[in-house]
Each structure stands twice: as structure tokens, then as C-alpha cells.
Design an enzyme around this catalytic site. Structure first.
Site, PDB file in Angstrom:
ATOM      1  N   GLN A  51     -25.299  31.862  28.153  1.00 28.79           N
ATOM      2  CA  GLN A  51     -25.086  30.668  28.976  1.00 28.79           C
ATOM      3  C   GLN A  51     -23.683  30.606  29.568  1.00 28.79           C
ATOM      4  OE1 GLN A  51     -26.892  28.149  25.658  1.00 28.79           O
ATOM      5  NE2 GLN A  51     -27.336  26.906  27.464  1.00 28.79           N
ATOM      6  N   CYS A  92     -31.412  21.481  27.436  1.00 30.77           N
ATOM      7  CA  CYS A  92     -30.602  22.706  27.487  1.00 30.77           C
ATOM      8  C   CYS A  92     -29.377  22.432  28.344  1.00 30.77           C
ATOM      9  CB  CYS A  92     -31.428  23.835  28.114  1.00 30.77           C
ATOM     10  SG  CYS A  92     -30.550  25.411  28.202  1.00 30.77           S
ATOM     11  N   LEU A  93     -28.212  22.887  27.889  1.00 33.87           N
ATOM     12  CA  LEU A  93     -27.002  22.699  28.690  1.00 33.87           C
ATOM     13  C   LEU A  93     -27.104  23.436  30.024  1.00 33.87           C
ATOM     14  CD1 LEU A  93     -24.357  22.941  25.841  1.00 33.87           C
ATOM     15  CD2 LEU A  93     -24.913  20.911  27.188  1.00 33.87           C
ATOM     16  N   HIS A 134     -34.741  28.494  20.363  1.00 39.09           N
ATOM     17  CA  HIS A 134     -34.340  28.198  21.745  1.00 39.09           C
ATOM     18  C   HIS A 134     -33.131  29.063  22.135  1.00 39.09           C
ATOM     19  CE1 HIS A 134     -33.284  25.131  25.023  1.00 39.09           C
ATOM     20  NE2 HIS A 134     -32.184  25.850  24.924  1.00 39.09           N
ATOM     21  N   GLU A 135     -32.152  29.158  21.236  1.00 37.05           N
ATOM     22  CA  GLU A 135     -30.922  29.915  21.545  1.00 37.05           C
ATOM     23  C   GLU A 135     -31.191  31.416  21.585  1.00 37.05           C
ATOM     24  OE1 GLU A 135     -28.636  28.229  22.699  1.00 37.05           O
ATOM     25  OE2 GLU A 135     -29.294  26.281  21.959  1.00 37.05           O
ATOM     26  N   HIS A 138     -32.450  32.495  24.846  1.00 37.03           N
ATOM     27  CA  HIS A 138     -31.404  32.740  25.852  1.00 37.03           C
ATOM     28  C   HIS A 138     -30.937  34.194  25.811  1.00 37.03           C
ATOM     29  CE1 HIS A 138     -30.617  28.831  27.611  1.00 37.03           C
ATOM     30  NE2 HIS A 138     -30.470  28.254  26.428  1.00 37.03           N
TER      31      HIS A 138
HETATM   32  C1  QAP Z   1     -30.986  23.386  22.644  1.00 38.53           C
HETATM   33  O1  QAP Z   1     -29.495  22.074  23.866  1.00 38.53           O
HETATM   34  C2  QAP Z   1     -31.995  22.430  22.095  1.00 38.53           C
HETATM   35  O2  QAP Z   1     -29.488  17.872  29.617  1.00 38.53           O
HETATM   36  C3  QAP Z   1     -29.588  22.885  22.711  1.00 38.53           C
HETATM   37  O3  QAP Z   1     -27.315  16.398  30.177  1.00 38.53           O
HETATM   38  C4  QAP Z   1     -32.062  21.111  22.527  1.00 38.53           C
HETATM   39  O4  QAP Z   1     -27.587  21.171  23.188  1.00 38.53           O
HETATM   40  C5  QAP Z   1     -32.893  22.868  21.185  1.00 38.53           C
HETATM   41  C6  QAP Z   1     -27.477  18.638  26.674  1.00 38.53           C
HETATM   42  C7  QAP Z   1     -33.003  20.250  21.998  1.00 38.53           C
HETATM   43  C8  QAP Z   1     -33.830  22.020  20.657  1.00 38.53           C
HETATM   44  C9  QAP Z   1     -33.884  20.710  21.047  1.00 38.53           C
HETATM   45  C10 QAP Z   1     -28.514  18.635  27.577  1.00 38.53           C
HETATM   46  C11 QAP Z   1     -26.358  17.881  26.950  1.00 38.53           C
HETATM   47  C12 QAP Z   1     -27.509  19.446  25.459  1.00 38.53           C
HETATM   48  C13 QAP Z   1     -28.449  17.889  28.733  1.00 38.53           C
HETATM   49  C14 QAP Z   1     -28.452  21.197  24.008  1.00 38.53           C
HETATM   50  C15 QAP Z   1     -27.327  17.120  29.012  1.00 38.53           C
HETATM   51  C16 QAP Z   1     -26.279  17.114  28.115  1.00 38.53           C
HETATM   52  C17 QAP Z   1     -28.481  20.357  25.205  1.00 38.53           C
HETATM   53 CO    CO Z   2     -30.455  26.212  26.108  1.00 39.97          CO
END
Ligand code: QAP
Ligand code: CO
Length: 168
Positions: A51, A92-93, A134-135, A138
Site C-alpha cells: 500500500q 481499506c486505507l 485482508h493484509e 495486498h
Molecule cells: C483492513 O483497514 C480491514 O475508508 C484495515 O476513510 C478493515 O485499517 C480489515 C480506514 C476492516 C478488516 C476489517 C478506512 C481509515 C482504515 C477508511 C483499515 C477511512 C479511514 C482501514
Molecule cells: Co487494505
């Protein structure tokens, strides 16, 4: 330490398959510090090297409420321990502002190296298991939007492309 720029969908660089880390040294540990700082700065629970446009197999996670339990996984290998799928509203960031339900196995084992280069093995369930998968996706060039309907994915693509045009 530094906050790094995060690639956003549909950037084709997010489709790169990362190569294994060969040596865990101080330079890598400095990069891990940057990954953690970037994840915390964005209030994320997980961030993969892909990422930030570094195509090596490592990721960081912190699913704690208190944001003080950083976890580092280098060359992670996942084994599914329970095929039962759990559904989670994933974000997801690299896909900011969008959340969609994704189904994944609920319980996994991960074999990886830690930030000191020592091998460890851990069983994960709940949000940790979901986030780890999820990671690792990536690192294989995959995104959670690959699991949703083409129509929803296209809508997200158009909205993010528009946001990127306005930002440029
Ligand atoms: C992955 O994602 C994840 O849209 C990590 O505006 C997420 O940290 C795995 C984030 C949920 C499982 C469940 C997303 C921050 C952070 C956004 C994250 C945002 C600000 C996502
Ligand atoms: Co992600």
C-alpha cells in the site's frame, strides 16, 4: 519515522505481487516504524507494504481498542484452521470512504517472522484473523473490492477516480 503516502484503488501498483523479505536488518526495522506510524496516523487497523509502494512481504496490524499493540508479520504464511466463513464490513486505507461485506475463514494460523527476525506461529480468530487475511491479500495484489459485485466495484472506482482528478 515518517508518514508514507498510501496508494489508492484503482492504482495498478496495488496489483503487484510482493517478493519475500530476505534480511531483517535495521533498514527494514526503520521501514516497519514508518509503516506503523502511517497506520496510526490514518487510524487504520492494518497496513501492508504494498500500500506504500514497497513490494516486499510484510505487514503491520493493531486491532486493539487502545492502539498500543502493534504487530509485525514478515513473510507471513496463513493456514486456514476453520473453513467456516465469517462476514465482516471491511474497509481499506487504499479504498478510503468505502465499506463492504466480505466473507472469509474465521480461524487461521499464521507462520511469520517478527521484527527481530525470529520465526513465530500464532492462531488468530475474530477481527485479527479477518484483518490478517485482508493484509496478506495486498501482498498478493488483491483488494477487498475484488470480492464484491462488479457493479459495486465499478461505482467505487468511478468515485475514487473523480476524487483523484479533483485532488490533482
Ligand atoms: C483492513 O483497514 C480491514 O475508508 C484495515 O476513510 C478493515 O485499517 C480489515 C480506514 C476492516 C478488516 C476489517 C478506512 C481509515 C482504515 C477508511 C483499515 C477511512 C479511514 C482501514
Ligand atoms: Co487494505
Amino acid at each position: 519515522m515518517a508518514v508514507l503516502d498510501i496508494l489508492e484503488f484503482p492504482d495498478p501498483r496495488l496489483r503487484t505481487v510482493a517478493k519475500p523479505v530476505t534480511t531483517v536488518d535495521d533498514a527494514l526495522r526503520a521501514f516497519i516504524g514508518d509503516l506503523l506510524e502511517t497506520m496510526y496516523d490514518c487510524s487504520g487497523i492494518g497496513l501492508a507494504a504494498t500500500q506504500v509502494n514497497v513490494h516486499r512481504r510484510l505487514l503491520v496490524m493493531d486491532v486493539s481498542e487502545t492502539r498500543d499493540e502493534p504487530k509485525v508479520f514478515i513473510n507471513p504464511e496463513v493456514t486456514v484452521l476453520d473453513e467456516t466463513l465469517g462476514s465482516y464490513d471491511e474497509g481499506c486505507l487504499s479504498v478510503p470512504g468505502f465499506y463492504e461485506e466480505v466473507n472469509r475463514p474465521q480461524k487461521v494460523r499464521v507462520d511469520a517472522l517478527g521484527r527481530d527476525g525470529e520465526a513465530f506461529s500464532e492462531e488468530l480468530d475474530g477481527l485479527s484473523a479477518i484483518c490478517l487475511q485482508h493484509e496478506i491479500d495486498h501482498l498478493d495484489g488483491k483488494l477487498f473490492v475484488d470480492y464484491i459485485s462488479p457493479l459495486k466495484r465499478q461505482r467505487i472506482r468511478r468515485k475514487l477516480e473523480k476524487a483523484h482528478r479533483l485532488r490533482a
